[in-house]
Design a protein around this motif. Sequence first.
Motif, mmCIF file in Angstrom:
data_model
loop_
_atom_site.group_PDB
_atom_site.id
_atom_site.type_symbol
_atom_site.label_atom_id
_atom_site.label_comp_id
_atom_site.label_asym_id
_atom_site.label_seq_id
_atom_site.Cartn_x
_atom_site.Cartn_y
_atom_site.Cartn_z
ATOM 1 N N THR A 8 13.473 -29.266 24.234
ATOM 2 C CA THR A 8 14.625 -29.586 23.149
ATOM 3 C C THR A 8 15.527 -28.243 23.232
ATOM 4 O O THR A 8 15.096 -27.293 23.058
ATOM 5 C CB THR A 8 13.775 -29.771 21.878
ATOM 6 N N LEU A 9 16.859 -28.497 23.227
ATOM 7 C CA LEU A 9 17.715 -27.586 23.141
ATOM 8 C C LEU A 9 18.694 -27.819 21.871
ATOM 9 O O LEU A 9 19.091 -29.273 21.463
ATOM 10 C CB LEU A 9 18.470 -27.608 24.315
ATOM 11 N N HIS A 10 19.232 -26.909 21.123
ATOM 12 C CA HIS A 10 19.982 -27.151 20.080
ATOM 13 C C HIS A 10 21.171 -26.139 20.114
ATOM 14 O O HIS A 10 21.211 -25.063 20.725
ATOM 15 C CB HIS A 10 19.311 -26.333 18.507
ATOM 16 N N ALA A 11 22.335 -26.922 19.998
ATOM 17 C CA ALA A 11 23.608 -26.123 20.246
ATOM 18 C C ALA A 11 24.508 -26.206 18.883
ATOM 19 O O ALA A 11 24.488 -27.210 18.462
ATOM 20 C CB ALA A 11 24.400 -26.642 21.262
ATOM 21 N N SER A 12 25.046 -25.157 18.457
ATOM 22 C CA SER A 12 26.087 -25.065 17.218
ATOM 23 C C SER A 12 27.386 -25.820 17.614
ATOM 24 O O SER A 12 27.728 -25.602 18.790
ATOM 25 C CB SER A 12 26.379 -23.875 16.720
ATOM 26 N N LEU A 13 27.883 -26.769 16.797
ATOM 27 C CA LEU A 13 29.226 -27.386 17.138
ATOM 28 C C LEU A 13 30.284 -26.593 16.546
ATOM 29 O O LEU A 13 31.451 -27.014 16.875
ATOM 30 C CB LEU A 13 29.075 -28.813 16.443
ATOM 31 N N ALA A 14 29.904 -25.313 16.200
ATOM 32 C CA ALA A 14 31.204 -24.663 15.391
ATOM 33 C C ALA A 14 32.271 -24.336 16.451
ATOM 34 O O ALA A 14 33.274 -24.292 16.014
ATOM 35 C CB ALA A 14 30.627 -23.519 14.694
ATOM 36 N N VAL A 15 31.740 -23.919 17.748
ATOM 37 C CA VAL A 15 32.661 -23.752 18.689
ATOM 38 C C VAL A 15 33.655 -24.870 19.202
ATOM 39 O O VAL A 15 34.422 -24.318 19.526
ATOM 40 C CB VAL A 15 31.720 -23.134 20.191
ATOM 41 N N ALA A 16 33.345 -26.043 18.660
ATOM 42 C CA ALA A 16 34.376 -27.192 18.922
ATOM 43 C C ALA A 16 35.751 -27.160 17.786
ATOM 44 O O ALA A 16 36.190 -27.954 18.151
ATOM 45 C CB ALA A 16 33.706 -28.388 19.094
ATOM 46 N N ARG A 17 35.447 -26.373 16.930
ATOM 47 C CA ARG A 17 36.553 -26.431 15.810
ATOM 48 C C ARG A 17 37.877 -26.442 16.230
ATOM 49 O O ARG A 17 38.626 -26.959 16.065
ATOM 50 C CB ARG A 17 36.291 -25.498 14.600
ATOM 51 N N PRO A 18 38.198 -25.283 17.025
ATOM 52 C CA PRO A 18 39.536 -25.027 17.610
ATOM 53 C C PRO A 18 40.094 -26.105 18.225
ATOM 54 O O PRO A 18 41.420 -26.291 18.409
ATOM 55 C CB PRO A 18 39.392 -23.793 18.216
ATOM 56 N N PHE A 19 39.381 -27.051 18.916
ATOM 57 C CA PHE A 19 39.779 -28.189 19.853
ATOM 58 C C PHE A 19 40.000 -29.424 19.117
ATOM 59 O O PHE A 19 40.597 -30.218 19.582
ATOM 60 C CB PHE A 19 38.749 -28.129 20.951
ATOM 61 N N LEU A 28 35.489 -31.912 8.459
ATOM 62 C CA LEU A 28 34.409 -31.901 9.155
ATOM 63 C C LEU A 28 33.382 -30.666 8.791
ATOM 64 O O LEU A 28 33.913 -29.422 8.953
ATOM 65 C CB LEU A 28 34.760 -31.815 10.855
ATOM 66 N N THR A 29 32.199 -30.798 8.528
ATOM 67 C CA THR A 29 31.309 -29.910 8.320
ATOM 68 C C THR A 29 30.494 -29.678 9.655
ATOM 69 O O THR A 29 29.519 -31.058 9.919
ATOM 70 C CB THR A 29 30.429 -30.066 7.171
ATOM 71 N N LEU A 30 30.477 -28.981 10.552
ATOM 72 C CA LEU A 30 29.855 -28.980 11.916
ATOM 73 C C LEU A 30 28.589 -28.424 11.874
ATOM 74 O O LEU A 30 28.296 -27.323 11.409
ATOM 75 C CB LEU A 30 30.766 -28.497 12.835
ATOM 76 N N GLY A 31 27.642 -29.365 12.112
ATOM 77 C CA GLY A 31 26.169 -28.850 12.180
ATOM 78 C C GLY A 31 25.783 -28.441 13.866
ATOM 79 O O GLY A 31 26.441 -27.636 14.505
ATOM 80 N N GLN A 32 24.622 -29.183 14.192
ATOM 81 C CA GLN A 32 24.384 -28.635 15.685
ATOM 82 C C GLN A 32 24.187 -30.026 16.565
ATOM 83 O O GLN A 32 23.662 -31.125 15.933
ATOM 84 C CB GLN A 32 22.995 -27.915 15.723
ATOM 85 N N LEU A 33 24.226 -29.968 17.507
ATOM 86 C CA LEU A 33 23.852 -30.917 18.530
ATOM 87 C C LEU A 33 22.242 -30.770 19.028
ATOM 88 O O LEU A 33 22.135 -29.539 19.456
ATOM 89 C CB LEU A 33 24.611 -30.987 19.808
#
Length: 201
Positions: A8-19, A28-33
């Motif tokens: 299982t991998l977890h990745a923060s979605l915060a890096v997608a906000r500028p796009f 949007l409140t960005l959590g994790q994938l």
Amino acid sequence: MLPALQGTLHASLAVARPFLPAQLRPELTLGQLTATLTPTRATLTLDHTQYLQQPLGLNAQLTWTNGLTASGLLTHPGTRLRFAYDAQALDVSGPLSALALRPFTAGLGPLSGSIQTSLHLPNLSLEQASGSARFDLRSAAQSAAGTLRLAQGQLSGQLATSIGGSRMPFRERSAGCSVRARSRWATCAYRTARAAPPRSS
């Protein structure tokens, strides 16, 4: 490389906000994938992610044994968009709620209802796209109702809307440039002409 991974991998979605589109960023409140991996597939889900202070859900499957394929469901209150992708086409279908449109309809007052969507995108080409959008949107004293269809990049159908202060039925004329309707929210990727009002008897 991917078939060798498991776990299982977890990745923060915060890096997608500028796009993201500017209208969506504050909503949007960005959590994790979260990706659960096996040698042949991955299951993707969203955690702690909200849109308009409501949960935004994703349940998707990726496989790569015979080329990359993806399918799943994106959910939000009143919205259930199913999607499927393979090497040939992308398909998206399901209801899109008026709530999900709120950042793009600011100033029009509260809207209810939905748009029933269906899109088939061969080779990810807009020129070959086909589909439909059935509108049923309402506010206190205004509405937008009708169906638009897309076939080989050509738009047709009828949509009567008084949202934004004017009743404006329109029909297809030709493809090629954007529509700017008097109704402030209504835009389209294809040129249309307003239908003439019915003659009084």
